[in-house]
Design an enzyme around this catalytic site. Structure first.
Site, PDB file in Angstrom:
ATOM      1  N   LYS A 163       0.823  -1.236   0.000  1.00  0.00           N
ATOM      2  CA  LYS A 163       0.000   0.000   0.000  1.00  0.00           C
ATOM      3  C   LYS A 163       0.840   1.262   0.000  1.00  0.00           C
ATOM      4  CE  LYS A 163       0.335  -2.073   4.075  1.00  0.00           C
ATOM      5  NZ  LYS A 163      -0.120  -3.222   4.793  1.00  0.00           N
ATOM      6  N   GLY A 176      -6.783  -6.436   2.989  1.00  0.00           N
ATOM      7  CA  GLY A 176      -6.248  -7.805   3.107  1.00  0.00           C
ATOM      8  C   GLY A 176      -6.935  -8.762   2.144  1.00  0.00           C
ATOM      9  N   ILE A 228     -10.069  -9.265   1.548  1.00  0.00           N
ATOM     10  CA  ILE A 228     -11.416  -8.901   1.058  1.00  0.00           C
ATOM     11  C   ILE A 228     -11.355  -8.533  -0.427  1.00  0.00           C
ATOM     12  CG2 ILE A 228     -13.387  -7.360   1.337  1.00  0.00           C
ATOM     13  CD1 ILE A 228     -12.357  -6.632   4.102  1.00  0.00           C
ATOM     14  N   LYS A 274      -4.477   3.533   2.969  1.00  0.00           N
ATOM     15  CA  LYS A 274      -5.545   2.747   2.333  1.00  0.00           C
ATOM     16  C   LYS A 274      -6.748   3.625   1.972  1.00  0.00           C
ATOM     17  CE  LYS A 274      -4.096  -1.562   4.526  1.00  0.00           C
ATOM     18  NZ  LYS A 274      -4.167  -2.363   5.775  1.00  0.00           N
TER      19      LYS A 274
END
Ligand code: HSE
Length: 409
Positions: free
Chosen positions: A100, A129, A131, A200
């Site tokens: 990231k 992560g 998902i 993020k």
């Protein structure tokens, strides 16, 4: 069969290798012949690893092999990850990243390099992560005007906050556990100071706006000031405390150039009944609000070797299926102006010394929504109505020294 390489054989890189190996049969259904790891680039040796014979220390071994079509970059940090990713893309090799920090800093540049060389730069694993989040956001929600994204985006801090709330656990001890479980960053300050969540939410804000929202431009607070007393007060009123990344489109009448965004990272009190209230432990939850679809919630493990490895492999499959063209991702380098935090609107939970109650009433007046303490209490605890943050902090300054200030969702 697609020949691939892994850049960086740490926690996530070894997770990628495991997913590719253990789920080879499943992966071969999506990519005929499957994906084979031919090389693993790392400065270290791994004599006891089943992948020991594939370790190389020189990136040119990988880049000069015409069989390599896809690499995953699981090195972390900006350099040498940036140089290695760019060089791979310039060779027409697709790069799938979990990094990231790199994506936030150089996403548009690496996307442009990929497009110029007919390959793809993908980074599903960099946010949330395991998902599936970025691909659904860019594909299934491409038709939506996304108005807000509100997310628990860091597994480590959610794990720590959950243990503090449920068991009154000691902060330092739980952080150590999160490190042992492979959730935390190499330098866990990036987790607990909110930088990881900040990066993020910057990536998500950039993707929904198509321009660049810089992490350096947004207000970022971590969880280090949250105390057991805050949990006790919040819980008594049905709230949980979560570290959130929040991104909202706003058309402020005084905004110079039309749409702007309010973007920040901070702990928030989240009320019972809100979809993010029950997102606990290492799990992440991301609530996306579109103008047509309304609310969509994404939920899953936000950190850890195998969940994150799985998300990287999802990108490797997409890259392998897209050889010969570029998977399009709209993200321009032009920087989007975000609202100054003093112009953002939020409600606040505040704990003060009881002796300051009169000054609080005088300063905040009608902005006080509810008082949560009574006359016998040594503290004066109150929550405000939604108010511009500049106004709030001005009133607070006239009220005395706060024991705690936390935003409310
Ligand atoms: N340290 C990060 C977290 C890893 O705890 O969420 C996943 O990005």
């Amino acid at each position: 069969m697609i020949q691939a390489a892994i850049f960086g054989f740490g926690n996530i890189g070894s997770g990628v290798a495991t997913v590719l190996e253990e789920n080879a049969g499943q992966i071969a259904k999506a990519v005929p012949g499957g994906i084979h790891v031919k090389y693993i680039l790392d400065i270290r040796e791994f004599p006891d690893s089943p992948f020991a014979d594939r370790i190389v220390h020189d990136i040119d071994v990988i880049l000069s092999d015409p069989e390599i079509k896809v690499v995953c970059e699981t090195m972390g940090g900006k350099e040498p990850a940036f140089t290695f990713s760019k060089r791979a893309l310039e060779k027409g090799i697709s790069v799938c990243s979990s990094n990231k920090e790199l994506v936030e800093a150089f996403g548009p540049q690496l996307l442009e390099t990929a497009a110029a060389h007919g390959c793809s730069y993908l980074f599903e694993a960099s946010v949330g992560g395991g998902i599936p989040l970025l691909t659904p956001l860019l594909q299934n929600l491409a038709q939506e005007d996304i108005q807000s994204v509100t997310g628990i985006l860091n597994g480590t801090t959610n794990y720590i906050l959950t243990k503090m709330e449920r068991y009154g656990a000691d902060y330092g001890q739980v952080l150590k556990e999160a490190q042992e479980l492979g959730y935390a960053e190499r330098n866990p300050a990036a987790d607990v100071e909110g930088h990881d969540t900040g990066r993020k939410i910057s990536i998500l804000s950039s993707l929904i706006s198509g321009k660049t929202v810089k992490f350096d431009d947004i207000h970022t607070e971590g969880i280090t000031k949250i105390t057991p007393a805050d949990f006790v007060r919040a819980k008594a009123k049905g709230y949980s405390i979560k570290l959130l990344g929040v991104s909202r489109k706003c058309s402020a009448p005084d905004a110079p150039a039309g749409i702007r965004m309010e973007v920040m990272t901070a702990p928030f009190l989240v009320p019972e009944g809100h979809p993010l209230h029950s997102v606990s432990d290492v799990f992440n939850g991301v609530l996306v609000h579109g103008n047509m679809v309304d609310d969509v919630m994404f939920y899953g493990r936000g950190a850890g070797k195998l969940p994150t490895g799985s998300a990287v492999v999802a990108d490797m499959i997409l890259a392998a299926k897209s050889i010969g063209h570029t998977v399009p991702i709209q993200w321009e380098a032009e920087v989007l102006e975000t609202a100054a935090s003093s112009d953002c609107t939020n409600a606040f939970f505040v704990r003060m010394h009881a002796a300051d109650a009169a000054k609080v009433h005088a300063a905040f007046g009608d902005c006080i929504d509810q008082v949560w303490s009574d006359e016998t209490d040594a503290e004066f605890v109150f929550v405000t109505k939604p108010v511009k943050e500049g106004v709030f902090f001005d009133c607070l300054q006239r009220s005395g020294e706060a024991l705690s200030v936390i935003r409310m969702l």
